[in-house]
Design an enzyme around this catalytic site. Structure first.
Site, short mmCIF file in Angstrom:
data_model
loop_
_atom_site.label_atom_id
_atom_site.label_comp_id
_atom_site.label_asym_id
_atom_site.label_seq_id
_atom_site.Cartn_x
_atom_site.Cartn_y
_atom_site.Cartn_z
N ILE A 152 10.05 -8.87 5.26
CA ILE A 152 9.64 -10.15 5.85
C ILE A 152 9.31 -9.96 7.34
CG2 ILE A 152 10.26 -12.58 6.17
CD1 ILE A 152 10.05 -11.51 3.17
N HIS A 334 -13.09 12.87 14.27
CA HIS A 334 -12.33 13.33 15.44
C HIS A 334 -11.68 14.69 15.22
CE1 HIS A 334 -12.81 9.23 16.88
NE2 HIS A 334 -12.30 9.60 18.03
N GLU A 359 -0.26 -9.76 1.76
CA GLU A 359 -1.00 -11.00 1.47
C GLU A 359 -1.65 -10.93 0.09
OE1 GLU A 359 -0.58 -12.16 4.83
OE2 GLU A 359 -0.52 -14.09 3.83
C1 LIG Z 1 4.69 -4.08 6.48
C2 LIG Z 1 4.83 -5.15 5.43
C3 LIG Z 1 4.95 -6.47 5.82
C4 LIG Z 1 5.15 -7.46 4.86
N1 LIG Z 1 5.35 -8.76 5.26
C5 LIG Z 1 5.71 -9.69 4.34
C6 LIG Z 1 6.08 -11.01 4.74
O1 LIG Z 1 6.03 -11.37 5.92
N2 LIG Z 1 6.49 -11.89 3.78
C7 LIG Z 1 6.56 -11.55 2.46
O2 LIG Z 1 6.95 -12.38 1.66
N3 LIG Z 1 6.19 -10.30 2.05
C8 LIG Z 1 5.77 -9.37 2.95
N4 LIG Z 1 5.43 -8.10 2.54
C9 LIG Z 1 5.50 -7.78 1.13
C10 LIG Z 1 4.14 -7.73 0.47
O3 LIG Z 1 3.58 -9.01 0.42
C11 LIG Z 1 4.32 -7.11 -0.94
O4 LIG Z 1 4.63 -5.75 -0.72
C12 LIG Z 1 3.11 -7.26 -1.80
O5 LIG Z 1 2.93 -8.60 -2.19
C13 LIG Z 1 3.22 -6.39 -3.08
O6 LIG Z 1 4.44 -6.58 -3.72
P1 LIG Z 1 5.34 -5.33 -4.13
O7 LIG Z 1 5.43 -4.42 -2.97
O8 LIG Z 1 6.58 -5.86 -4.71
O9 LIG Z 1 4.50 -4.58 -5.24
P2 LIG Z 1 4.52 -4.90 -6.82
O10 LIG Z 1 4.32 -6.33 -7.06
O11 LIG Z 1 5.72 -4.26 -7.43
O12 LIG Z 1 3.22 -4.11 -7.29
C14 LIG Z 1 3.20 -2.68 -7.43
C15 LIG Z 1 1.79 -2.25 -7.82
O13 LIG Z 1 1.41 -2.85 -9.08
C16 LIG Z 1 0.21 -3.58 -8.92
N5 LIG Z 1 0.23 -4.75 -9.79
C17 LIG Z 1 1.17 -5.71 -9.85
N6 LIG Z 1 0.84 -6.62 -10.80
C18 LIG Z 1 -0.36 -6.24 -11.32
C19 LIG Z 1 -1.22 -6.77 -12.30
N7 LIG Z 1 -0.97 -7.92 -12.93
N8 LIG Z 1 -2.37 -6.09 -12.59
C20 LIG Z 1 -2.66 -4.94 -11.93
N9 LIG Z 1 -1.88 -4.39 -10.97
C21 LIG Z 1 -0.75 -5.04 -10.67
C22 LIG Z 1 0.18 -3.96 -7.44
O14 LIG Z 1 -1.15 -4.24 -7.02
C23 LIG Z 1 0.72 -2.69 -6.82
O15 LIG Z 1 -0.30 -1.72 -6.76
C24 LIG Z 1 5.17 -7.10 3.48
C25 LIG Z 1 4.99 -5.76 3.09
C26 LIG Z 1 4.83 -4.80 4.05
C27 LIG Z 1 4.65 -3.36 3.61
#
Ligand SMILES: Cc1cc2nc3c(=O)[nH]c(=O)nc-3n(C[C@H](O)[C@H](O)[C@H](O)COP(=O)(O)OP(=O)(O)OC[C@H]3O[C@@H](n4cnc5c(N)ncnc54)[C@H](O)[C@@H]3O)c2cc1C
Length: 379
Positions: A152, A334, A359
């Site tokens: 977050i 580079h 997002e």
């Molecule tokens: C630096 C950073 C800042 C962040 N800031 C915030 C924040 O302020 N608030 C917040 O709430 N979250 C935040 N996040 C979290 C971010 O929004 C999530 O990491 C993101 O939504 C993906 O969720 P996950 O990492 O759980 O991946 P998962 O949902 O587990 O997905 C893993 C992989 O599977 C793929 N996948 C999932 N479902 C499907 C589908 N139906 N079909 C095909 N592919 C699929 C995804 O695209 C991904 O490649 C942040 C993350 C980072 C790294």
């Protein structure tokens, strides 16, 4: 753009040259929260950029806002995170909050006195938010929240967050049992900073809620069960933001590569004279321009109040992939210097992949675009 918006963009350029550019390399190396930059952003009104003037904000539309985000991200993407997540929270309050909530919170948000976050992701779910396990249970005039959020942004340095929680775990479909609550840090949650590959300086944390009591009036909206819908509608603006960040990073990669390619010589001439390098520069520039057009189109649709999840999804997908590709190409151009912290390129290379994840991942954007294509073109 009207005169006021032009003045705001000029002020942003001056702020970036004076308060950000000279300090980025050190703050990035130390992974230090840029408090002086945040103070200058308050002065500039950036924390209220998209909040209506009646609540103390600048009342900017998405079109102007996206130009601010591009400029900021071309200098240091981390700075954009400090106000982007905050403004997504503000948009949810302004669109769906009660008048009491708006009058109480929005002026504090707009001044930057109270800065916030959006807390959706959990250890076991990110893309599939219906899997949220954080619980908010009504108890008299309060909700009691228990659970855990991960990744977050602004959770450590900010003082408030919009938390997506289950208010009815048995609801069918599951999204009807989810609500968004505004929780102040003083109400009792704790946040711990996490380590990251890039996006340094801005804090991204793990948040713990242990019997955190929140007044019932802090439910966003009049009734429970609308939280997922509220946050998803806010993500249209969020995706336009992220697309603008992508343009900023992709443009910085391009500009620094064009300059470097004219000074670095191999085989008796600047590398910019080699066709293999020219092709890279041409592709990088084309990606930047195309990304900006898609983003302008999405921002224009958002400003007219049209549903624009497909347009915002396309802009986010294209512009963030442009940032990833341009950062790789900039590193190749580079050579070894691209791999060194003496240049900015390695930072762009570490920052860009976040844009493809945050997002809503780019895989999810493709799903949203395809669904909309089918919905808008029935046979
Ligand atoms: C630096 C950073 C800042 C962040 N800031 C915030 C924040 O302020 N608030 C917040 O709430 N979250 C935040 N996040 C979290 C971010 O929004 C999530 O990491 C993101 O939504 C993906 O969720 P996950 O990492 O759980 O991946 P998962 O949902 O587990 O997905 C893993 C992989 O599977 C793929 N996948 C999932 N479902 C499907 C589908 N139906 N079909 C095909 N592919 C699929 C995804 O695209 C991904 O490649 C942040 C993350 C980072 C790294």
């Amino acid at each position: 753009m009207n005169e006021e918006e032009t003045l705001i963009l000029d002020a942003v350029d001056q702020f970036l040259d004076r308060d950000v550019r000279p300090y980025v390399r050190q703050l990035e190396a130390d992974d230090e929260y840029p408090q002086d930059i945040v103070d200058a952003m308050k002065e500039l009104g950036l924390f209220g950029a998209t909040i209506s003037a009646e609540y103390g904000g600048l009342g900017l539309g998405a079109a102007t806002y996206s130009k601010i985000v591009e400029r900021v991200s071309a200098v240091w993407m981390s700075v954009s995170g400090i106000f982007n997540s905050h403004l997504i929270m503000c948009a949810a309050v302004e669109r769906f909050g009660t008048e009491d909530m708006k009058r109480h919170y929005l002026p504090q948000f707009a001044s930057g006195e109270l800065r916030g976050a959006i807390a959706l992701t959990e250890p076991d779910c990110g893309t599939d938010l219906q899997g949220v396990r954080t619980r908010a249970v009504r108890d008299g005039d309060d909700y009691v929240i228990n659970g855990n959020k991960l990744w977050i942004t602004n959770s450590v340095q900010g003082g408030v967050l919009a938390c997506l929680a289950k208010t009815d775990p048995d609801a069918e479909p599951a999204h009807k049992g989810m609500s968004l609550l505004l929780v102040e840090k003083s109400m009792g949650y704790t946040a711990r900073k996490l380590k990251k590959l890039g996006y340094r300086g801005v804090d991204t944390g793990e948040v713990q809620f242990d019997d955190v009591r929140v007044p019932a009036g802090n439910l966003i909206g009049e009734v429970e069960g609308r939280g997922l819908q509220q946050i998803l509608s806010g993500l249209e603006l969020g995706r336009i933001n992220v697309a603008s960040r992508g343009i900023g990073v992709a443009r910085a990669c391009l500009e620094e590569s064009v300059a470097y390619a004219q000074t670095r010589k191999t085989f008796g001439k600047p590398i910019a004279q080699h066709q293999a390098i020219q092709i890279k520069l041409a592709d990088m520039a084309t990606r930047v321009e195309a990304a900006r057009l898609l983003t302008d189109q999405a921002a224009a649709a958002y400003d007219t109040g049209e549903r624009c999840d497909m347009e915002a999804g396309m802009a986010k997908l294209f512009a963030t992939e442009a940032a990833v590709e341009n950062s790789m190409e900039a590193m190749r151009i580079h050579g070894a210097y691209g791999y060194s912290p003496e240049y900015n390129i390695e930072r762009y290379y570490r920052d860009a992949p976040l844009l493809a994840i945050g997002e809503g991942t780019n895989e999810l954007q493709r799903i949203i675009i395809a669904r909309q294509l089918i919905e808008r073109n029935p046979v």
